[in-house]
Design a protein around this motif. Sequence first.
Motif, PDB file in Angstrom:
ATOM      1  N   ARG A 187       0.820  -1.208   0.000  1.00 35.49           N
ATOM      2  CA  ARG A 187       0.000   0.000   0.000  1.00 35.49           C
ATOM      3  C   ARG A 187       0.856   1.262   0.000  1.00 35.49           C
ATOM      4  O   ARG A 187       0.463   2.284  -0.573  1.00 35.49           O
ATOM      5  CB  ARG A 187      -0.904   0.004   1.236  1.00 35.49           C
ATOM      6  CG  ARG A 187      -1.902  -1.139   1.297  1.00 35.49           C
ATOM      7  CD  ARG A 187      -2.823  -1.168   0.098  1.00 35.49           C
ATOM      8  NE  ARG A 187      -3.908  -2.127   0.278  1.00 35.49           N
ATOM      9  CZ  ARG A 187      -4.577  -2.681  -0.701  1.00 35.49           C
ATOM     10  NH1 ARG A 187      -4.250  -2.375  -1.963  1.00 35.49           N
ATOM     11  NH2 ARG A 187      -5.550  -3.534  -0.456  1.00 35.49           N
ATOM     12  N   LEU A 240      -8.843  13.563   0.509  1.00 37.21           N
ATOM     13  CA  LEU A 240      -9.751  12.424   0.390  1.00 37.21           C
ATOM     14  C   LEU A 240      -9.242  11.226   1.187  1.00 37.21           C
ATOM     15  O   LEU A 240     -10.015  10.529   1.859  1.00 37.21           O
ATOM     16  CB  LEU A 240      -9.944  12.065  -1.082  1.00 37.21           C
ATOM     17  CG  LEU A 240     -10.705  13.091  -1.927  1.00 37.21           C
ATOM     18  CD1 LEU A 240     -10.750  12.660  -3.393  1.00 37.21           C
ATOM     19  CD2 LEU A 240     -12.127  13.282  -1.385  1.00 37.21           C
ATOM     20  N   VAL A 241      -7.944  10.985   1.094  1.00 40.82           N
ATOM     21  CA  VAL A 241      -7.372   9.879   1.873  1.00 40.82           C
ATOM     22  C   VAL A 241      -7.534  10.139   3.361  1.00 40.82           C
ATOM     23  O   VAL A 241      -7.875   9.240   4.154  1.00 40.82           O
ATOM     24  CB  VAL A 241      -5.887   9.673   1.491  1.00 40.82           C
ATOM     25  CG1 VAL A 241      -5.236   8.655   2.408  1.00 40.82           C
ATOM     26  CG2 VAL A 241      -5.768   9.211   0.045  1.00 40.82           C
ATOM     27  N   LEU A 260      -9.835  12.062   4.864  1.00 35.86           N
ATOM     28  CA  LEU A 260     -11.241  11.935   5.249  1.00 35.86           C
ATOM     29  C   LEU A 260     -11.658  10.470   5.349  1.00 35.86           C
ATOM     30  O   LEU A 260     -12.437  10.096   6.243  1.00 35.86           O
ATOM     31  CB  LEU A 260     -12.117  12.682   4.246  1.00 35.86           C
ATOM     32  CG  LEU A 260     -11.984  14.215   4.262  1.00 35.86           C
ATOM     33  CD1 LEU A 260     -12.767  14.820   3.108  1.00 35.86           C
ATOM     34  CD2 LEU A 260     -12.464  14.777   5.600  1.00 35.86           C
ATOM     35  N   ASP A 261     -11.124   9.650   4.449  1.00 33.10           N
ATOM     36  CA  ASP A 261     -11.453   8.223   4.519  1.00 33.10           C
ATOM     37  C   ASP A 261     -10.906   7.601   5.802  1.00 33.10           C
ATOM     38  O   ASP A 261     -11.561   6.742   6.421  1.00 33.10           O
ATOM     39  CB  ASP A 261     -10.888   7.521   3.288  1.00 33.10           C
ATOM     40  CG  ASP A 261     -11.190   6.044   3.288  1.00 33.10           C
ATOM     41  OD1 ASP A 261     -12.362   5.670   3.120  1.00 33.10           O
ATOM     42  OD2 ASP A 261     -10.218   5.251   3.472  1.00 33.10           O
ATOM     43  N   ARG A 262      -9.738   8.026   6.203  1.00 38.65           N
ATOM     44  CA  ARG A 262      -9.188   7.499   7.455  1.00 38.65           C
ATOM     45  C   ARG A 262     -10.018   7.938   8.659  1.00 38.65           C
ATOM     46  O   ARG A 262     -10.274   7.146   9.570  1.00 38.65           O
ATOM     47  CB  ARG A 262      -7.747   7.963   7.618  1.00 38.65           C
ATOM     48  CG  ARG A 262      -7.106   7.441   8.896  1.00 38.65           C
ATOM     49  CD  ARG A 262      -5.700   7.936   9.072  1.00 38.65           C
ATOM     50  NE  ARG A 262      -5.122   7.486  10.331  1.00 38.65           N
ATOM     51  CZ  ARG A 262      -3.931   7.843  10.782  1.00 38.65           C
ATOM     52  NH1 ARG A 262      -3.175   8.684  10.047  1.00 38.65           N
ATOM     53  NH2 ARG A 262      -3.482   7.396  11.936  1.00 38.65           N
ATOM     54  N   ARG A 296     -13.105   8.555   8.611  1.00 38.81           N
ATOM     55  CA  ARG A 296     -14.370   7.818   8.568  1.00 38.81           C
ATOM     56  C   ARG A 296     -14.192   6.403   9.132  1.00 38.81           C
ATOM     57  O   ARG A 296     -15.053   5.914   9.868  1.00 38.81           O
ATOM     58  CB  ARG A 296     -14.867   7.745   7.122  1.00 38.81           C
ATOM     59  CG  ARG A 296     -16.206   7.015   6.952  1.00 38.81           C
ATOM     60  CD  ARG A 296     -16.555   6.919   5.480  1.00 38.81           C
ATOM     61  NE  ARG A 296     -15.562   6.169   4.734  1.00 38.81           N
ATOM     62  CZ  ARG A 296     -15.514   4.832   4.689  1.00 38.81           C
ATOM     63  NH1 ARG A 296     -16.411   4.107   5.348  1.00 38.81           N
ATOM     64  NH2 ARG A 296     -14.595   4.222   3.979  1.00 38.81           N
ATOM     65  N   ARG A 297     -13.065   5.786   8.779  1.00 29.26           N
ATOM     66  CA  ARG A 297     -12.849   4.418   9.253  1.00 29.26           C
ATOM     67  C   ARG A 297     -12.368   4.350  10.689  1.00 29.26           C
ATOM     68  O   ARG A 297     -12.570   3.343  11.365  1.00 29.26           O
ATOM     69  CB  ARG A 297     -11.838   3.725   8.339  1.00 29.26           C
ATOM     70  CG  ARG A 297     -12.369   3.437   6.936  1.00 29.26           C
ATOM     71  CD  ARG A 297     -11.370   2.655   6.076  1.00 29.26           C
ATOM     72  NE  ARG A 297     -10.231   3.490   5.670  1.00 29.26           N
ATOM     73  CZ  ARG A 297      -9.023   3.436   6.213  1.00 29.26           C
ATOM     74  NH1 ARG A 297      -8.791   2.577   7.190  1.00 29.26           N
ATOM     75  NH2 ARG A 297      -8.051   4.220   5.800  1.00 29.26           N
ATOM     76  N   ASP A 298     -11.700   5.412  11.161  1.00 34.16           N
ATOM     77  CA  ASP A 298     -11.146   5.422  12.515  1.00 34.16           C
ATOM     78  C   ASP A 298     -11.591   6.709  13.204  1.00 34.16           C
ATOM     79  O   ASP A 298     -10.933   7.758  13.067  1.00 34.16           O
ATOM     80  CB  ASP A 298      -9.621   5.335  12.455  1.00 34.16           C
ATOM     81  CG  ASP A 298      -9.012   5.207  13.849  1.00 34.16           C
ATOM     82  OD1 ASP A 298      -9.763   5.040  14.825  1.00 34.16           O
ATOM     83  OD2 ASP A 298      -7.757   5.267  13.961  1.00 34.16           O
ATOM     84  N   SER A 315      -7.186  14.486  13.546  1.00 27.96           N
ATOM     85  CA  SER A 315      -7.384  15.234  12.302  1.00 27.96           C
ATOM     86  C   SER A 315      -6.093  15.879  11.825  1.00 27.96           C
ATOM     87  O   SER A 315      -5.910  16.110  10.620  1.00 27.96           O
ATOM     88  CB  SER A 315      -8.461  16.300  12.505  1.00 27.96           C
ATOM     89  OG  SER A 315      -8.024  17.256  13.475  1.00 27.96           O
TER      90      SER A 315
END
Length: 807
Positions: A643, A682-683, A685-687, A689-691, A696
Amino acid sequence: MTSASHTTRFSDPFVCPDCSARLPLQVVTCPSCGLVLRGPLASQLLQTLRTADDLLVRLRAESAGPPTVAAMPAYPVSRPLPRQVGPRGLSAPSVPKILLGLGALCLLVAAVIFLAVAWSWLGVGGRTAVLVALTLVSGGLGVWLGRRELTVAAEALTTVGLGLLALDVLGADNAGWLGDLDSAGVTCAVGATVLVAALALAMTTRLGAPQVLAVLALSVVGFGAADATGRVTTTVVIVVLGHAALVEAGRRRALVLLPVLAAVGTGWWWLALVVIALGDATSNPTLHGLWGDGDGVGLLVASLLLLLPVPFLRTQQVPTRVLAAASAAMLTVTAGLPAVDESATVLGTVALVALVAWTLVSVVTPGSWRPVPRLPMLLAALPVGVVSAGLAAQAAVNAIGDQAPFTQAAGVRLHDLDTLASPALLALGTAGLLLAAVSLVPRPAGVRPQVPVGVLLMAATGTLALFPVPAWTVVAALLLLGAGLLADAWRQDDTFGHGQALVGLGVAGLAVPVALPSDVLTAAVAAGLAAMAAVLALRGSTDELRVAGAVVLPPALAGLLWSMASVADVDQVQRGVPVLLVVGLLAIALPRIEIELAAALAALVASVGAVGAADDPSVALAVHLTVAGVLVCASALVHPDRRMLGWAGGLLLAAATWVRLADIGVTAPEPYTMPSAVALLLVGLDRLRRDPDASSVAALLPGLLLATVPSLLWVLADPLTVRAALLGAGCLLLILAGTTLRWNAPLLVGAAVGAAVVLRELAPYAAQTPQWVLIGVAGTLLTVVGITWERRLRDLRAASAYVGRLR
């Protein structure tokens, strides 16, 4: 010897100090125990025993007196013995040595002065009588004193006697009794006379001075004979033999100094012989000059002299095998010396013959004597190795050539070289060196045949490269040899087989620089390397083999595609993308770190070659960066453990965008930074959302900084623009979003960047403010500060007074 009788003496001349046996008069060796009772050590023992007698007499005298109360016991065992302090002056034995040495010197000087003064008024008879009398008296006294164990006096008088004997010979020559002798003849006569007399005294008295003078006299005879005869080499040989005879004579008579000094003299005169013989041999190093004119006889004799059976050398731990090895080495040098003045071919051939001959001798020689032939074998290997190495270097240079890559046809030939020696010596010399190396191995049967066979085949390939043959013959030989080593190693599952597989891959890789001038040959070599590397990378039995194959496979595939595109006459700018696709897909299919690194390197080289040949480099660079970025991102998406490669892929894609923007003349920062900033946000915000517990700052700060800081820099340079208004609005939105969502990152970035924008917008107006306004503001601030200060002091005094009224 140790009885309690008061008449017992330790130094009794008729009692042996070792076994107490009764001794006859003037005995030299004790008949019971064999103790030698004559010589320096016996004299020192006698002196010690006499001192013991003196102390014993004094103790008896003290014991006979009346005892006193305060007297100490004879042996005070309750107290340690006092520490002995060394003498501060000269020791007792040193005084007679100094006195007798000085006396002997004075006697010799007096004799010389007497002869110089009285020679004119003494007749022949008087002169003869005086010299003979002095010589006989001094020599006789020396012998007599030696028998009385007065060694120092005997040494001095025998030295005086031998010196007077030399003066006798000089006087006889001055009187004309020796004929018409020149200075060299007189030197020989003096040396020979002193030599005979010194040897006679040394054998009878065993004194040290005659032994020293005998060795010196022999050297004097040698110098005189060499000057008188003019045959320096022959004289030196005779002197060496004479010194060797003195060594043996001294050993047989059990003398102490004569064997050692004569052995030293033998070594010095032998070295002189070697130097003289080398000078004669190198002055005319031809076959006729060495053996026809005899200039090499000296070296031959010096070599044979090392084989003299001198038992003394063996007793001094000088192995006979060492002397025999040195003699064999000198004989080898002597035999090969005529080749030094010839060509390198002749020198290499002669050295090779000597190497093979001594190697065969080493094989059949018994184990304890094998060092004898090995020394000349190693000596002969030096010129063989030098000639072979020089030819190998010429073969390598000729095989690589000086043609540019992909400029020649498949039938290109190597250059016709002027080699330093015959090309055949490369293979023959390598074979001789291998034979010698195998003979040095303790167990030659344990040597794998692949080693000598592989080395011989490499030497044969090098020999082929010394001729103007087609390059494909050398390429084919290297590829076949590498493939053969790899195939043979495949059936061996041991450490040797693994190493042989790596060597085979390396040998095949040597064909690459040979094939570079031709694209057809390069394609063939790359195909062979790719096949071998694929076998190792996919089917290797150890990690080392798999890593080696993985490292070679991507460059081999890249070279194969590039050279095939050249054969197909594809434009160079169009060759890079296929190479990128193939090595990139290989790295995705086999996600191993060694393959990925090798693929990246191959892709970089192919991209540089393609971009460098393009008419519009920026477009070609953007295309290659885009393809590389897509492949890296694809690997990150396909493999979960890759990744992190997504960041590298994104950077490549962003770089491709930047190249295109720069090519079309875009200078504003937002088109370069905003796409990457949006991707980072975007990356992040996705993190989040998942955690939900993620920070921030860690998730959004990189994207926010990339989105705002470049624009801020432009606003600071030009504040009154639409960009400044948009940036201020964006900062306001960030502050509102951070406050609403309770996120630190947008609040901090919006506040910091927004404050910087506001202050920069205020700066033009602040510069136009009247000075009285600034003065008024400063006065107001100072007044407020003063009032506040006074109020605090008043409050402090009131508090202090209140505390003071308390009880």
